[in-house]
Design a protein around this motif. Structure first.
Motif, PDB file in Angstrom:
ATOM      1  N   THR A  40       0.811  -1.224   0.000  1.00 21.01           N
ATOM      2  CA  THR A  40       0.000   0.000   0.000  1.00 21.01           C
ATOM      3  C   THR A  40       0.841   1.270   0.000  1.00 21.01           C
ATOM      4  O   THR A  40       0.285   2.363  -0.128  1.00 21.01           O
ATOM      5  CB  THR A  40      -0.947   0.017   1.213  1.00 21.01           C
ATOM      6  N   GLY A  41       2.139   1.152   0.150  1.00 24.86           N
ATOM      7  CA  GLY A  41       3.003   2.330   0.131  1.00 24.86           C
ATOM      8  C   GLY A  41       4.360   2.007  -0.442  1.00 24.86           C
ATOM      9  O   GLY A  41       4.898   0.920  -0.199  1.00 24.86           O
ATOM     10  N   ILE A  42       4.912   2.929  -1.220  1.00 31.06           N
ATOM     11  CA  ILE A  42       6.253   2.798  -1.782  1.00 31.06           C
ATOM     12  C   ILE A  42       7.006   4.100  -1.524  1.00 31.06           C
ATOM     13  O   ILE A  42       6.492   5.191  -1.785  1.00 31.06           O
ATOM     14  CB  ILE A  42       6.218   2.540  -3.301  1.00 31.06           C
ATOM     15  N   GLY A  43       8.234   3.991  -1.018  1.00 32.06           N
ATOM     16  CA  GLY A  43       9.084   5.157  -0.807  1.00 32.06           C
ATOM     17  C   GLY A  43      10.489   4.875  -1.293  1.00 32.06           C
ATOM     18  O   GLY A  43      11.051   3.816  -0.997  1.00 32.06           O
ATOM     19  N   LEU A  44      11.059   5.801  -2.037  1.00 34.84           N
ATOM     20  CA  LEU A  44      12.355   5.584  -2.680  1.00 34.84           C
ATOM     21  C   LEU A  44      13.332   6.720  -2.407  1.00 34.84           C
ATOM     22  O   LEU A  44      12.936   7.880  -2.288  1.00 34.84           O
ATOM     23  CB  LEU A  44      12.163   5.455  -4.197  1.00 34.84           C
ATOM     24  N   ALA A  45      14.606   6.348  -2.324  1.00 28.25           N
ATOM     25  CA  ALA A  45      15.713   7.311  -2.338  1.00 28.25           C
ATOM     26  C   ALA A  45      16.814   6.607  -3.117  1.00 28.25           C
ATOM     27  O   ALA A  45      17.637   5.892  -2.545  1.00 28.25           O
ATOM     28  CB  ALA A  45      16.158   7.657  -0.930  1.00 28.25           C
ATOM     29  N   THR A  46      16.814   6.760  -4.427  1.00 23.46           N
ATOM     30  CA  THR A  46      17.653   5.940  -5.297  1.00 23.46           C
ATOM     31  C   THR A  46      18.486   6.788  -6.251  1.00 23.46           C
ATOM     32  O   THR A  46      18.197   7.971  -6.459  1.00 23.46           O
ATOM     33  CB  THR A  46      16.779   4.986  -6.149  1.00 23.46           C
ATOM     34  N   PRO A  47      19.495   6.188  -6.874  1.00 19.08           N
ATOM     35  CA  PRO A  47      20.254   6.919  -7.892  1.00 19.08           C
ATOM     36  C   PRO A  47      19.413   7.339  -9.086  1.00 19.08           C
ATOM     37  O   PRO A  47      19.810   8.231  -9.845  1.00 19.08           O
ATOM     38  CB  PRO A  47      21.332   5.904  -8.311  1.00 19.08           C
ATOM     39  N   LEU A  48      18.240   6.721  -9.276  1.00 18.79           N
ATOM     40  CA  LEU A  48      17.355   7.073 -10.386  1.00 18.79           C
ATOM     41  C   LEU A  48      16.309   8.113  -9.999  1.00 18.79           C
ATOM     42  O   LEU A  48      15.537   8.549 -10.864  1.00 18.79           O
ATOM     43  CB  LEU A  48      16.647   5.817 -10.906  1.00 18.79           C
ATOM     44  N   GLY A  49      16.263   8.496  -8.728  1.00 18.37           N
ATOM     45  CA  GLY A  49      15.303   9.508  -8.309  1.00 18.37           C
ATOM     46  C   GLY A  49      14.628   9.137  -7.005  1.00 18.37           C
ATOM     47  O   GLY A  49      14.792   8.036  -6.473  1.00 18.37           O
ATOM     48  N   ALA A  54       9.134  -5.358 -19.623  1.00 18.81           N
ATOM     49  CA  ALA A  54      10.367  -5.670 -18.913  1.00 18.81           C
ATOM     50  C   ALA A  54      11.408  -4.614 -19.239  1.00 18.81           C
ATOM     51  O   ALA A  54      11.623  -4.293 -20.414  1.00 18.81           O
ATOM     52  CB  ALA A  54      10.880  -7.046 -19.318  1.00 18.81           C
ATOM     53  N   PRO A  55      12.069  -4.042 -18.215  1.00 19.57           N
ATOM     54  CA  PRO A  55      13.094  -3.026 -18.491  1.00 19.57           C
ATOM     55  C   PRO A  55      14.311  -3.667 -19.147  1.00 19.57           C
ATOM     56  O   PRO A  55      14.627  -4.834 -18.901  1.00 19.57           O
ATOM     57  CB  PRO A  55      13.427  -2.479 -17.103  1.00 19.57           C
ATOM     58  N   PRO A  56      15.021  -2.904 -19.985  1.00 20.61           N
ATOM     59  CA  PRO A  56      16.201  -3.470 -20.648  1.00 20.61           C
ATOM     60  C   PRO A  56      17.408  -3.543 -19.715  1.00 20.61           C
ATOM     61  O   PRO A  56      17.567  -2.721 -18.810  1.00 20.61           O
ATOM     62  CB  PRO A  56      16.472  -2.476 -21.779  1.00 20.61           C
ATOM     63  N   THR A  57      18.250  -4.532 -19.941  1.00 18.52           N
ATOM     64  CA  THR A  57      19.560  -4.595 -19.302  1.00 18.52           C
ATOM     65  C   THR A  57      20.496  -3.691 -20.086  1.00 18.52           C
ATOM     66  O   THR A  57      20.731  -3.915 -21.276  1.00 18.52           O
ATOM     67  CB  THR A  57      20.093  -6.036 -19.292  1.00 18.52           C
ATOM     68  N   SER A  63      10.088   9.176 -11.525  1.00 12.32           N
ATOM     69  CA  SER A  63      11.471   9.341 -11.980  1.00 12.32           C
ATOM     70  C   SER A  63      12.215   8.012 -11.945  1.00 12.32           C
ATOM     71  O   SER A  63      13.046   7.735 -12.825  1.00 12.32           O
ATOM     72  CB  SER A  63      12.192  10.392 -11.135  1.00 12.32           C
ATOM     73  N   PHE A  64      11.925   7.189 -10.966  1.00 15.94           N
ATOM     74  CA  PHE A  64      12.523   5.861 -10.916  1.00 15.94           C
ATOM     75  C   PHE A  64      12.132   5.041 -12.140  1.00 15.94           C
ATOM     76  O   PHE A  64      12.980   4.403 -12.776  1.00 15.94           O
ATOM     77  CB  PHE A  64      12.075   5.146  -9.634  1.00 15.94           C
ATOM     78  N   THR A  65      10.857   5.099 -12.500  1.00 18.73           N
ATOM     79  CA  THR A  65      10.379   4.353 -13.665  1.00 18.73           C
ATOM     80  C   THR A  65      11.014   4.862 -14.945  1.00 18.73           C
ATOM     81  O   THR A  65      11.444   4.074 -15.799  1.00 18.73           O
ATOM     82  CB  THR A  65       8.839   4.455 -13.760  1.00 18.73           C
ATOM     83  N   GLU A  66      11.085   6.164 -15.103  1.00 17.71           N
ATOM     84  CA  GLU A  66      11.713   6.738 -16.292  1.00 17.71           C
ATOM     85  C   GLU A  66      13.170   6.298 -16.387  1.00 17.71           C
ATOM     86  O   GLU A  66      13.654   5.920 -17.464  1.00 17.71           O
ATOM     87  CB  GLU A  66      11.626   8.266 -16.235  1.00 17.71           C
ATOM     88  N   GLY A  67      13.879   6.340 -15.262  1.00 20.76           N
ATOM     89  CA  GLY A  67      15.267   5.912 -15.265  1.00 20.76           C
ATOM     90  C   GLY A  67      15.409   4.436 -15.577  1.00 20.76           C
ATOM     91  O   GLY A  67      16.314   4.023 -16.319  1.00 20.76           O
ATOM     92  N   LEU A  68      14.510   3.648 -15.048  1.00 19.89           N
ATOM     93  CA  LEU A  68      14.562   2.208 -15.236  1.00 19.89           C
ATOM     94  C   LEU A  68      14.397   1.818 -16.700  1.00 19.89           C
ATOM     95  O   LEU A  68      15.079   0.920 -17.204  1.00 19.89           O
ATOM     96  CB  LEU A  68      13.447   1.574 -14.401  1.00 19.89           C
ATOM     97  N   PHE A  69      13.520   2.509 -17.399  1.00 12.84           N
ATOM     98  CA  PHE A  69      13.180   2.112 -18.758  1.00 12.84           C
ATOM     99  C   PHE A  69      13.900   2.899 -19.841  1.00 12.84           C
ATOM    100  O   PHE A  69      14.112   2.376 -20.941  1.00 12.84           O
ATOM    101  CB  PHE A  69      11.666   2.223 -18.972  1.00 12.84           C
ATOM    102  N   HIS A  70      14.295   4.153 -19.549  1.00 11.86           N
ATOM    103  CA  HIS A  70      14.756   4.998 -20.650  1.00 11.86           C
ATOM    104  C   HIS A  70      16.049   5.770 -20.405  1.00 11.86           C
ATOM    105  O   HIS A  70      16.695   6.175 -21.377  1.00 11.86           O
ATOM    106  CB  HIS A  70      13.654   6.001 -21.024  1.00 11.86           C
ATOM    107  N   ALA A  94      15.756  -2.000 -25.692  1.00 12.69           N
ATOM    108  CA  ALA A  94      14.514  -1.275 -25.418  1.00 12.69           C
ATOM    109  C   ALA A  94      13.637  -2.115 -24.497  1.00 12.69           C
ATOM    110  O   ALA A  94      13.817  -3.332 -24.387  1.00 12.69           O
ATOM    111  CB  ALA A  94      13.778  -0.978 -26.724  1.00 12.69           C
ATOM    112  N   PRO A  95      12.675  -1.474 -23.809  1.00  8.17           N
ATOM    113  CA  PRO A  95      11.750  -2.254 -22.981  1.00  8.17           C
ATOM    114  C   PRO A  95      11.046  -3.320 -23.812  1.00  8.17           C
ATOM    115  O   PRO A  95      10.774  -3.131 -24.992  1.00  8.17           O
ATOM    116  CB  PRO A  95      10.758  -1.195 -22.482  1.00  8.17           C
TER     117      PRO A  95
END
Length: 398
Positions: free
Chosen positions: A7-16, A349-352, A21-28, A370-371
């Motif tokens: 029910t909750g997600i909290g991030l402090a990552t190199p991608l945002g 699926a995000p790209p390697t 922002s995490f999703t954008e970094g993960l995929f693109h 690409a994804p």
């Protein structure tokens, strides 16, 4: 058996610091790796967290950097779950944290100060406690149910997430704030990893340093960060009208009891099959795997073998997101559970990153470039395999 929801997600990552922002970094985005050196180490690529606003969000107190990251991400998870101002529910919430290295910055600072002055500040011991992140979260947010820390090297936060799921299932906790934090970029820790000879060199471009499953791999890239989640029984979450991000369906763990650093396929297979059995799923129910995939030759090869043993040669999509956010050691499992949730939400699926010439067995779709669009299905599997032979796998569903 109770259905466990996120029910909750909290991030402090190199991608945002937020899911978008995490999703954008993960995929693109390009990997945010930069060259870094200390007084003791050569230049190595690392993945750092942007400090903007971090200290303000975490508040004051004797916090090591790993604890500071945990409090910032934990606050965001509780806010996302609608719990930050709900004192009664916070009081009934447990906290479980996975951390592989402990408060490395606090320990490094203490040694440097001791050598320079032969004195230490009064709160040094509190900053250096291995369970400091869990203590900080409980104190900051009034979490009174229980306070537990897990240290299983790079499987730490995956184990914490699995044990939190079990605690709720068996009635030991009503809800759990659970995740992982890591800040391993200090002098001593980086020097120790350098001595192990598993760190990738910077090369001409640090962004290309991490190359999981690629024939030109040269090692892993260390990163710092934190990811936290609020887990609850579905009935309790629905009763309070909480938004659901997904479900934690299954957890499996094992120990190789084989070697300090060399992985063993049989142990990894036991963890994956245990997670599937716990989720009451078959291998064909999994649409993608977030691999441990660090970019070391032995690690990549053994994981490919264990995946083949569990899933056969059916073209399953396999990604390593460490290629874009780095290896967060004990926090990797938590950040990669966030990646698995995003994979399910987008059916992609995000790209390697930097995977150009796969040198692992065929029969899988080693996602690169690409994804990859995915068929709508039941679950994503996320793996964490650690030094010391600790293996842990999670099954995440919608």
């Amino acid at each position: 058996m109770q259905d466990i929801v996120i029910t909750g997600i909290g991030l402090a990552t190199p991608l945002g610091h937020d899911l978008d922002s995490f999703t954008e970094g993960l995929f693109h985005a390009e990997p945010p790796f930069v060259s870094h050196s200390t007084r003791y180490t050569r230049d190595v690529p690392v993945a750092r967290v942007d400090d903007a606003g971090l200290a303000d969000e975490a508040g004051g107190g004797p916090l090591d950097r790993a604890s500071l990251l945990a409090v910032a991400a934990g606050r965001r998870a509780l806010t996302d779950a609608g719990l930050l101002s709900d004192a009664a529910r916070l009081k009934a919430t447990a906290v479980m944290v996975g951390n592989g290295s402990g408060p490395t910055h606090a320990v490094n600072d203490a040694y440097h100060q001791l050598l320079a002055t032969e004195r230490l500040p009064g709160l040094t011991l509190l900053r250096c406690l291995p369970g400091g992140a869990a203590n900080a979260l409980a104190l900051r947010f009034g979490l009174q149910s229980s306070n537990q820390s897990y240290t299983c090297a790079c499987a730490s936060s995956t184990v914490a997430l699995g044990e939190a799921m079990r605690a709720i299932r068996h009635g030991y906790a009503e809800r759990v704030l659970v995740g992982g934090s890591e800040a391993p970029l200090g002098d001593g820790t980086l020097k120790a990893w350098e001595a192990l000879r598993v760190l990738a060199p910077c090369g001409d471009d640090p962004r290309q340093a991490c190359r999981p499953f690629d024939r030109d791999r040269r090692g892993l890239v260390l990163g710092e960060g934190a990811a936290f989640f609020v887990l609850e029984a579905a009935a309790a979450a629905n009763a309070r009208g909480a938004r659901l991000h997904g479900r934690l369906l299954g957890y499996g763990s094992s120990c190789d009891a084989h070697h300090w650093t060399e992985p063993l396929a049989a142990g990894q297979v036991r963890a994956m099959r245990g997670a599937l059995a716990d989720a009451c799923l078959e291998p064909q129910d999994v649409i993608a795997v977030n691999a441990h995939g660090t970019g070391t030759a032995v690690g990549d090869r053994v994981e490919a073998e264990s995946l083949h043993e569990v899933f056969g040669a059916r073209g399953l999509a396999v990604s390593s997101t460490k290629s874009v956010h780095g290896h967060l050691l004990g926090a990797s499992g938590a950040i990669e559970m966030a990646a698995a949730l995003v994979t399910l939400q987008r059916w992609q699926a995000p790209p390697t990153r930097n995977l150009q010439h796969a040198d692992v067995p065929g029969g899988f779709d080693w996602v690169s470039g690409a994804p990859r669009p995915l068929p709508q299905g039941r679950a994503v599997l996320s793996n964490s395999f650690a030094f010391g032979g600790s293996n842990a796998s999670l099954v995440i569903g919608r």
